[in-house]
Enzyme design. Structure first.
Site, PDB file in Angstrom:
ATOM      1  N   ASP A 222       0.824  -1.207   0.000  1.00 36.32           N
ATOM      2  CA  ASP A 222       0.000   0.000   0.000  1.00 36.32           C
ATOM      3  C   ASP A 222       0.861   1.261   0.000  1.00 36.32           C
ATOM      4  OD1 ASP A 222      -2.440   1.353  -0.022  1.00 36.32           O
ATOM      5  OD2 ASP A 222      -2.501   1.528   2.149  1.00 36.32           O
ATOM      6  N   SER A 246      -6.806   5.547  -0.390  1.00 40.92           N
ATOM      7  CA  SER A 246      -6.998   4.309  -1.131  1.00 40.92           C
ATOM      8  C   SER A 246      -8.477   3.959  -1.143  1.00 40.92           C
ATOM      9  CB  SER A 246      -6.206   3.172  -0.480  1.00 40.92           C
ATOM     10  OG  SER A 246      -4.840   3.507  -0.353  1.00 40.92           O
ATOM     11  N   GLN A 296      -4.460  -0.869  -7.638  1.00 43.60           N
ATOM     12  CA  GLN A 296      -5.153  -0.011  -6.676  1.00 43.60           C
ATOM     13  C   GLN A 296      -5.757   1.187  -7.395  1.00 43.60           C
ATOM     14  OE1 GLN A 296      -3.219   2.901  -3.750  1.00 43.60           O
ATOM     15  NE2 GLN A 296      -3.636   1.154  -2.421  1.00 43.60           N
TER      16      GLN A 296
END
Length: 305
Positions: A222, A246, A296
């Site tokens: 991430d 996110s 993502q």
């Protein structure tokens, strides 16, 4: 959940030289406590403030899902949606649903909750080891980590152009060491192609549990991903008015990996628009083996006020 590597509120002992303590702290953070059948509690990050780092929630959710699966089956993919920002003031409760157990695959759903409200939904799939047709991408030809400076070292050199809070977060002891390839200048970001590379690893020995290493990879994946979609626009995490988070996050695990050895995170962003940026990533070992892939989409807004 913000993916900014400097924002990642990672466990850090008081002694900044305690490298093994950093790795041990990350392992403690990722391990979840079973409080009932298919119900787990993720520990709070010692010293964490504000929003929970999204990679922490994903890593803990993976550990919870694996608790209900036969040990001979390994996680091969996960798909997570962030709904609310987690709060560092509270632990996270994970509820696991056992959707399917077949001859080769097991699928699980995980709901992460705080104060009775879901903050993340995740689907995960586990597979029994087997042989099959095989091919893989070739690792990009970039300088190795030994030739590069860490983010902390680069921040020291650029301290005058960085907000103090950002500087403090980048330079404080963290279990994940990051070494960017190419330009790194958050205070004065140039306009660049939406492609970048960064080496990272866990500082210290993370032990021999393959599941823990995969959870640590999910945690670190991430970082440095959403920012790729900002590069063509000359903005960074410290740009005035930037709002980022996110929205969803996916990881495909291709093989076992050691997170306490260097991995190259090669990312690109083929599209951004409508206040969102889409990003893809590939993770390679130093000897060129592709061990994981990521994707993502995140929120990237510039607010005038």
């Amino acid at each position: 959940m913000k993916d900014d590597p400097a924002r990642a509120d990672e466990p850090a002992p008081a002694d900044s030289q305690d490298v093994q303590g950093l790795a041990d702290g990350l392992a403690r953070l990722l391990r979840v406590e079973e409080i009932d059948t298919d119900l787990y509690r993720g520990p709070r990050n010692p010293g964490g403030k504000g929003r929970v780092f999204g990679g922490q929630v994903v890593g803990q959710a993976l550990m919870a899902a694996a608790g209900s699966v036969d040990e001979e089956r390994s996680i091969h993919s996960l798909h997570a949606y962030f709904m609310r920002a987690g709060n560092e003031d509270y632990p996270i409760i994970f509820r696991v649903e056992r959707d399917f157990d077949g001859g080769s695959f097991s699928t699980r759903r995980v709901i992460a909750m705080q104060k009775g409200q879901p903050i993340l939904n995740m689907a995960a799939s586990f597979q029994r080891a087997e042989e099959g047709l095989s091919h893989a991408d070739i690792m990009p030809d970039v300088p190795g980590p030994e030739e590069l400076k860490s983010e902390a070292e680069l921040a020291e050199e650029q301290r005058g152009s960085l907000p103090d809070g950002f500087y403090q977060m980048v330079t404080r002891p963290r279990p994940i060491e990051l070494r960017p390839v190419g330009p790194w200048s958050p205070g004065k970001p140039p306009r660049l192609e939406p492609v970048r590379h960064i080496w990272f690893r866990v500082r210290g020995d993370l032990g021999s549990d393959p599941l823990l290493h995969r959870a640590a990879l999910a945690y670190a994946s991430d970082m440095a991903l959403l920012g790729t979609s900002m590069q063509p626009h000359g903005v960074s995490w410290v740009s005035p008015g930037l709002q980022s988070a996110s929205l969803d996050h996916a990881v495909w695990f291709h093989s076992d990996v050691r997170m306490d050895e260097w991995l190259l995170y090669s990312t690109d962003s083929p599209w951004a628009g409508s206040g969102r940026g889409y990003n893809r990533g590939r993770l390679f070992t130093q000897d060129g083996r592709l061990v994981a892939s990521t994707a993502q989409e995140g929120l990237i807004r510039i607010r005038k006020k």
